[in-house]
Motif scaffolding. Structure first.
Motif, PDB file in Angstrom:
ATOM      1  N   ASP A  10       0.805  -1.222   0.000  1.00  0.00           N
ATOM      2  CA  ASP A  10       0.000   0.000   0.000  1.00  0.00           C
ATOM      3  C   ASP A  10       0.841   1.277   0.000  1.00  0.00           C
ATOM      4  N   ASN A  13       0.180   4.071  -2.689  1.00  0.00           N
ATOM      5  CA  ASN A  13      -1.174   4.619  -2.559  1.00  0.00           C
ATOM      6  C   ASN A  13      -1.351   5.382  -1.250  1.00  0.00           C
ATOM      7  N   LYS A  16       0.160   8.780  -1.744  1.00  0.00           N
ATOM      8  CA  LYS A  16      -0.759   9.600  -2.547  1.00  0.00           C
ATOM      9  C   LYS A  16      -1.932  10.083  -1.691  1.00  0.00           C
ATOM     10  N   LEU A  17      -2.451   9.206  -0.834  1.00  0.00           N
ATOM     11  CA  LEU A  17      -3.534   9.589   0.074  1.00  0.00           C
ATOM     12  C   LEU A  17      -3.084  10.726   0.982  1.00  0.00           C
ATOM     13  N   THR A  20      -2.847  13.930  -0.924  1.00  0.00           N
ATOM     14  CA  THR A  20      -4.189  14.435  -1.224  1.00  0.00           C
ATOM     15  C   THR A  20      -4.805  15.100   0.004  1.00  0.00           C
ATOM     16  N   ALA A  57     -10.367   1.525   3.493  1.00  0.00           N
ATOM     17  CA  ALA A  57     -10.413   1.421   2.034  1.00  0.00           C
ATOM     18  C   ALA A  57     -11.860   1.533   1.560  1.00  0.00           C
ATOM     19  N   ASP A  60     -14.223   0.480  -3.755  1.00  0.00           N
ATOM     20  CA  ASP A  60     -13.464   0.239  -4.987  1.00  0.00           C
ATOM     21  C   ASP A  60     -11.997  -0.038  -4.707  1.00  0.00           C
ATOM     22  N   SER A  62      -9.813   1.960  -3.166  1.00  0.00           N
ATOM     23  CA  SER A  62      -8.958   3.139  -2.980  1.00  0.00           C
ATOM     24  C   SER A  62      -8.915   3.528  -1.507  1.00  0.00           C
ATOM     25  N   ARG A  88      -9.979  11.718   3.790  1.00  0.00           N
ATOM     26  CA  ARG A  88     -10.306  12.527   2.616  1.00  0.00           C
ATOM     27  C   ARG A  88     -11.544  13.366   2.909  1.00  0.00           C
TER      28      ARG A  88
END
Length: 160
Positions: A10, A13, A16-17, A20, A57, A60, A62, A88
């Motif tokens: 992970d 990702n 990236k999380l 973001t 998670a 999907d 993500s 998020r």
């Protein structure tokens, strides 16, 4: 939506999380573009066990949020952890924070501490809901957009 432990697979990702969330929120420690971690370094941190991380998670697959607990590194502070949480923006208010804290508490065994900007009322409300209490205020703890911001120090004893 499900909560699981972060794995080395992970790492990219997860980074990236984090980037973001740094872009979406003024309540995180890192400013947008300031995070300099690379996937390989993140993999080592995940595998080291110094930081226990759980992620939520989306259906999907993500990643939409995380909670991390960083244990003290010396004998006198190993019983406690510093907690970091990020979700998020579009997923806030959907119970993800509660699920992340519940997963974290399964891992935790002693005292946990976190800090939160005093004006981040949604986060303070979540932490209180999860049993954390305000122990004090750090005046001018952070500087956000040129303005000094106070932080609450909050803690929760797990094994009372």
């Amino acid at each position: 939506m499900h909560v699981r432990k972060l794995t080395a697979l992970d790492a990219e990702n997860y980074l990236k999380l984090c980037e973001t969330i740094d872009e979406e929120s003024e309540f995180m420690l890192f400013e947008p573009g300031e995070r300099k971690l690379q996937a390989q370094r993140q993999i080592k941190q995940i595998q080291s066990g110094v930081c226990e991380v759980f992620v939520c998670a989306a259906d999907d697959g993500s990643l939409v949020g995380y909670v991390a607990a960083v244990r003290g590194q010396v004998q006198r502070t190993r019983h406690r952890a510093h907690i970091i949480i990020g979700i998020r923006q579009t997923y806030i208010g959907q119970g993800i924070g509660v699920k992340l804290f519940q997963a974290l508490e399964k891992w935790a065994c002693e005292e946990n501490e976190l800090t939160v900007m005093t004006h981040h009322t949604a986060a303070v409300r979540l932490y209180k809901k999860m049993g954390f209490i305000i122990e004090g205020t750090k005046k001018h703890a952070l500087k956000v957009k040129g303005q000094y911001v106070d932080e609450y120090v909050m803690s929760k004893l797990i094994n009372e």
